[in-house]
Enzyme design. Structure first.
Site, PDB file in Angstrom:
ATOM      1  N   GLN A  96       3.046   7.679 -14.366  1.00 63.00           N
ATOM      2  CA  GLN A  96       2.483   6.511 -13.686  1.00 63.00           C
ATOM      3  C   GLN A  96       1.581   5.759 -14.665  1.00 63.00           C
ATOM      4  OE1 GLN A  96      -0.502   5.873  -9.987  1.00 63.00           O
ATOM      5  NE2 GLN A  96       1.419   6.861  -9.443  1.00 63.00           N
TER       6      GLN A  96
ATOM      7  N   TYR B  16      -9.839   8.318  -5.301  1.00 61.61           N
ATOM      8  CA  TYR B  16      -9.904   6.987  -4.697  1.00 61.61           C
ATOM      9  C   TYR B  16     -10.916   6.969  -3.553  1.00 61.61           C
ATOM     10  CZ  TYR B  16      -5.602   5.743  -7.238  1.00 61.61           C
ATOM     11  OH  TYR B  16      -4.669   5.492  -8.212  1.00 61.61           O
TER      12      TYR B  16
ATOM     13  N   TRP C  53       1.555   0.936 -12.216  1.00 63.11           N
ATOM     14  CA  TRP C  53       0.426   0.366 -11.479  1.00 63.11           C
ATOM     15  C   TRP C  53      -0.089  -0.879 -12.185  1.00 63.11           C
ATOM     16  CZ3 TRP C  53      -4.558   0.389 -13.717  1.00 63.11           C
ATOM     17  CH2 TRP C  53      -4.720   1.215 -14.835  1.00 63.11           C
TER      18      TRP C  53
ATOM     19  N   GLU D 273       4.181 -11.258   1.338  1.00 61.20           N
ATOM     20  CA  GLU D 273       4.435 -12.132   0.195  1.00 61.20           C
ATOM     21  C   GLU D 273       5.014 -11.349  -0.973  1.00 61.20           C
ATOM     22  OE1 GLU D 273       4.161 -15.562  -0.276  1.00 61.20           O
ATOM     23  OE2 GLU D 273       4.167 -15.384   1.908  1.00 61.20           O
TER      24      GLU D 273
ATOM     25  N   LYS E  81      -5.204 -16.586  -9.162  1.00 63.70           N
ATOM     26  CA  LYS E  81      -6.402 -16.889  -8.368  1.00 63.70           C
ATOM     27  C   LYS E  81      -7.666 -16.994  -9.214  1.00 63.70           C
ATOM     28  CE  LYS E  81      -6.893 -12.028  -6.955  1.00 63.70           C
ATOM     29  NZ  LYS E  81      -6.839 -11.122  -5.781  1.00 63.70           N
TER      30      LYS E  81
ATOM     31  N   PRO F 277       0.663  -4.135 -11.626  1.00 56.94           N
ATOM     32  CA  PRO F 277       1.701  -5.096 -12.014  1.00 56.94           C
ATOM     33  C   PRO F 277       1.197  -6.531 -12.092  1.00 56.94           C
ATOM     34  CG  PRO F 277       1.970  -4.499  -9.723  1.00 56.94           C
ATOM     35  CD  PRO F 277       0.927  -3.571 -10.280  1.00 56.94           C
TER      36      PRO F 277
ATOM     37  N   GLN G   8     -12.761  -0.945   0.036  1.00 58.80           N
ATOM     38  CA  GLN G   8     -12.836  -2.391   0.239  1.00 58.80           C
ATOM     39  C   GLN G   8     -12.597  -2.785   1.692  1.00 58.80           C
ATOM     40  OE1 GLN G   8      -9.988  -4.565  -2.111  1.00 58.80           O
ATOM     41  NE2 GLN G   8     -10.933  -6.559  -1.733  1.00 58.80           N
TER      42      GLN G   8
ATOM     43  N   GLY H 169      -1.035  -3.317  -4.425  1.00 57.71           N
ATOM     44  CA  GLY H 169      -2.183  -3.137  -3.551  1.00 57.71           C
ATOM     45  C   GLY H 169      -2.246  -4.287  -2.570  1.00 57.71           C
TER      46      GLY H 169
ATOM     47  N   ARG I 129     -10.716  -7.895  -5.428  1.00 55.25           N
ATOM     48  CA  ARG I 129     -11.219  -6.633  -5.952  1.00 55.25           C
ATOM     49  C   ARG I 129     -12.318  -6.851  -6.988  1.00 55.25           C
ATOM     50  NH1 ARG I 129      -5.825  -2.977  -7.198  1.00 55.25           N
ATOM     51  NH2 ARG I 129      -5.302  -2.444  -5.047  1.00 55.25           N
TER      52      ARG I 129
END
Length: 336
Positions: free
Chosen positions: A178, A54, A207, A300, A218, A209, A27, A291, A229
């Site tokens: 994980q 990835y 992962w 933030e 959003k 969250p 990205q 991420g 994403r």
């Protein structure tokens, strides 16, 4: 920053960590990845997560470049990668001894590191005997190429089998799992894995969250921001998630996010920070993998640490009233 022991080991990981997934090497470019990793490190994050799959290995390359560029002391970093999907060849995927060993070597070459701290079996492999899997991960550890090994999205039964094999052979068992964990995805961490946390002292590095961004708010108006994403068109996972967002279940979840915003307003935080703090409230969570495609998002996210102490029993109950999805009556978050 708060640091937590990873399960029953002596290794301490930052309770918030930074993962690469579709972001780094895909990205965003290497310069942005470097800026994000530096911001994370400067704010106390020591745990960085990637995987061989990835962005086709490019994530490992870009994260490795950042590590070298800033000259961080290796002992100040906890680096993890994951093995399962390494390529298109018949032996480039799965958890055979061959792929675990060769895949790890390839990961280290892309990262330009001598070792990773954590090495995960990215998914279970029903086609490979558990003894072969356990022995292979132990071989990598004995070679000094990883310090600990763990699993990702394995069932409690599969993890228990791995522990039984390790105990029988006097080998190192998986230390951490994980899994996906967030306000909308709770059963595995809050119910299925409870015996693992209790009996084996397993750690967890969770992962998603923010439920792929849904818990940020959003998507509340039904549109997908172009820089998110979910806007990535050529990724099948993003395509599936977009479909979920537009489904009836997605609309129900968005309605809950709108209600969660009122709780966040009460605590003077964003819904993202509330969702992260909620995950951190769980004592069985070692680290929450976040991420970020820009440094400001990391800044933030870090503020969620200030919200955890504000999650009183009353606030947690108000959240449960909104979610209506608590999987186990006998499970309660430990009071802070």
């Amino acid at each position: 920053m708060e640091y937590r022991y990873l399960g029953n080991s002596g290794l301490m990981v930052s309770c918030l960590s930074l993962g690469g997934w579709v972001t780094y090497g895909g990205q965003v470019g290497p310069e942005v990845a470097q800026q994000c990793m530096k911001t994370a490190f400067d704010l106390g994050i020591n745990f960085f997560d990637t995987a061989e799959v990835y962005s086709g290995g490019k994530c490992e390359i870009d994260m490795g470049i950042a590590i070298r560029k800033f000259g961080w002391k290796r002992s100040d970093l906890v680096i993890s990668t994951k093995i399962f999907w390494g390529g298109k060849g018949p032996n480039d995927r799965g958890l055979s001894r061959k792929h675990i060993i060769e895949g790890t070597d390839a990961c280290l070459k892309r990262l330009q590191l001598d070792y990773v701290d954590l090495l995960y079996a990215h998914r279970p492999d029903p086609d490979t005997p558990m003894e072969e899997i356990v022995r292979a991960f132990n071989h990598v550890i004995n070679q000094g190429k990883a310090f600990y090994w763990g699993t990702s999205e394995w069932s409690a039964q599969q993890i228990t089998e791995a522990h039984a094999v390790a105990q029988r052979l006097n080998l190192i068992a998986p230390l951490m799992e994980q899994p996906q964990y967030n306000m909308f995805h709770r059963d595995r961490v809050e119910k299925e894995y409870l015996p693992l946390f209790k009996n084996f002292g397993m750690g967890s590095t969770i992962w998603s969250p923010l439920a792929s961004g849904m818990l940020t708010g959003k998507y509340n108006d039904g549109t997908i921001p172009t820089d998110s994403r979910l806007a990535i068109q050529d990724n099948p996972v993003m395509q599936r998630l977009r479909g979920n967002l537009e489904s009836e279940d997605g609309r129900v979840k968005i309605a809950k996010v709108v209600k969660l915003r009122k709780v966040a307003d009460l605590l003077d935080c964003t819904t993202s920070q509330l969702a992260l703090a909620w995950c951190l409230k769980n004592p069985n969570v070692s680290s929450v993998i976040t991420g970020a495609s820009k440094p400001s998002q990391i800044e933030e996210n870090i503020k969620a640490l200030q919200i955890v102490p504000l999650l009183t029993e009353e606030i947690m109950e108000s959240i449960e009233e909104i979610l209506q999805n608590k999987p186990a009556q006998e499970y309660n978050f430990r009071k802070s």
